[in-house]
Write an enzyme that holds these catalytic residues in place. Structure first.
Site, PDB file in Angstrom:
ATOM      1  N   GLU A 244      88.718 141.651  66.981  1.00  0.00           N
ATOM      2  CA  GLU A 244      87.796 142.619  66.371  1.00  0.00           C
ATOM      3  C   GLU A 244      86.634 142.862  67.320  1.00  0.00           C
ATOM      4  O   GLU A 244      86.041 141.905  67.842  1.00  0.00           O
ATOM      5  CB  GLU A 244      87.287 142.084  65.030  1.00  0.00           C
ATOM      6  N   GLU A 249      76.688 147.105  64.103  1.00  0.00           N
ATOM      7  CA  GLU A 249      76.426 146.596  62.759  1.00  0.00           C
ATOM      8  C   GLU A 249      74.912 146.507  62.614  1.00  0.00           C
ATOM      9  O   GLU A 249      74.213 146.109  63.543  1.00  0.00           O
ATOM     10  CB  GLU A 249      77.053 145.221  62.536  1.00  0.00           C
TER      11      GLU A 249
END
Length: 356
Positions: A244, A249
């Site tokens: 990932e 974020e």
């Protein structure tokens, strides 16, 4: 971006060639035809568009190989970690990793199971090219040829998140040249919040290149917008073995702080492979969040300012195809407590672009 060949991989293939030859040299009897090994192996490598002004080519990344050898009936070419088998001595190959790099090439000429090999190299320039994008210029629902959705609660999506992901226009729509993902406080299918998670799985994936989003982030404690990549092989190897790459974020409880992280086996959850930077006024101004990914490094940027370089290698999952995800979560392990006064917030995306 530089894309150098893994020398250990080359050595392994050379040994494989040698093993194939040695294992087949035993004669079954005097009647076995005598096979002559090829000789006089010649390899010419021409870079397309090479001139005095452009010594590494025209940016197309294309090279043409012309191979010949006495007594040869076939050829094998190891180029850019790919093995090409030829019945004649002509090969056109296109490098795709942007930038200028030196690529070693190994050519073997075969006559039956006997062969001769030669090594060379080529310098190639590859111009950056857009290979996929969504500019969100048509009002209405997102383009279903580009995006699919994860829906439901996903049992908190592994993070104890609080939202129910939907495809409703209340939660996701294109309006005025922007994709708008809106999280809403409402009772819906047993959850207290709704939002959207959209992804290109099964529609588009890529290996190496630059992925970027131009976005304005939502406001409010508990908000958690993201832009990230997930391994195409997740259904077969699972997570975190698929890898990932979290390009963006951010959490409303700590505004303007941008996190970029990588998850892999033994480095999931609270991964040590993470860095932060600050994007001033991220909720009122658009910023560009990007990652440039190669076999050697994954570099993370905000507005083209590099703030984190991850050293990639052949032992990580980050050498396969990945697909793109945009989502807006609420709460959870990373999003934290939701402001009790929260009612709704919108994650606005101007575009998503992927380059070679």
């Amino acid at each position: 971006m530089i894309n150098l060949i893994n020398r250990a991989g080359i050595f392994t293939l050379i040994l494989l060639f040698a093993f194939q030859s040695c294992s087949s040299n035993s004669d079954s009897g005097d009647d076995t035809p005598v096979i002559t090994a090829p000789t006089n192996l010649s390899v010419q490598v021409d870079v397309v568009g090479k001139t005095a002004e452009n010594p590494n080519g025209d940016g197309s990344g294309k090279v043409k190989l012309t191979i010949s050898a006495t007594n040869a009936t076939s050829y094998k070419v190891l180029i850019n970690n790919e093995l090409k088998e030829l019945t004649d001595g002509n090969l056109t190959y296109e490098f795709t990793a942007s930038g200028t790099a030196t690529y070693p090439i190994i050519v073997s000429a075969y006559n039956g199971l006997k062969y001769v090999s030669k090594s060379t190299s080529v310098n190639v320039f590859v111009a950056r090219k857009l290979i996929w994008s969504d500019e969100f210029n048509v009002d209405g629902a997102p383009d279903t040829s580009k995006w699919g959705y994860n829906t439901g609660t996903g049992d908190g999506w592994g993070n104890n998140e609080l939202e129910y992901y939907t495809t409703r226009s209340e939660n996701v729509k294109i309006e005025g040249g922007l994709l708008k993902i809106t999280a809403i406080k409402e009772d819906y299918m047993g959850s207290k919040y709704t939002s959207t998670r959209m992804l290109t799985k099964g529609k588009f994936s890529f290996k190496y290149g630059r992925a970027e989003v131009r976005a304005k982030l939502p406001v409010g404690g508990g908000t958690w917008p993201a832009f990230w990549l997930l391994g195409d092989n997740i259904d077969t190897v699972g997570w975190p073995a698929c890898g990932e790459i979290d390009i963006l974020e951010s959490v409303g409880n700590n505004p303007d702080v941008i996190h970029s992280s990588l998850h892999s086996p033994g480095r999931s959850g609270n991964t040590p492979d993470t860095k932060t930077t600050v994007a001033t006024n991220s909720a009122t101004e658009f910023h560009i969040y990007a990652a440039e990914w190669s076999a050697e490094n994954i570099k993370f940027y905000v507005d083209d300012n590099l703030f984190y370089t991850y050293k990639n290698s052949s032992t990580t999952p980050f050498n396969e195809k990945f697909f793109v995800i945009l989502n807006f979560a609420m709460g959870g392990n990373f999003g934290g407590a939701v402001d009790p006064n929260f009612t709704r917030a919108t994650y606005e995306v101007d575009y998503v672009r992927v380059y070679n």
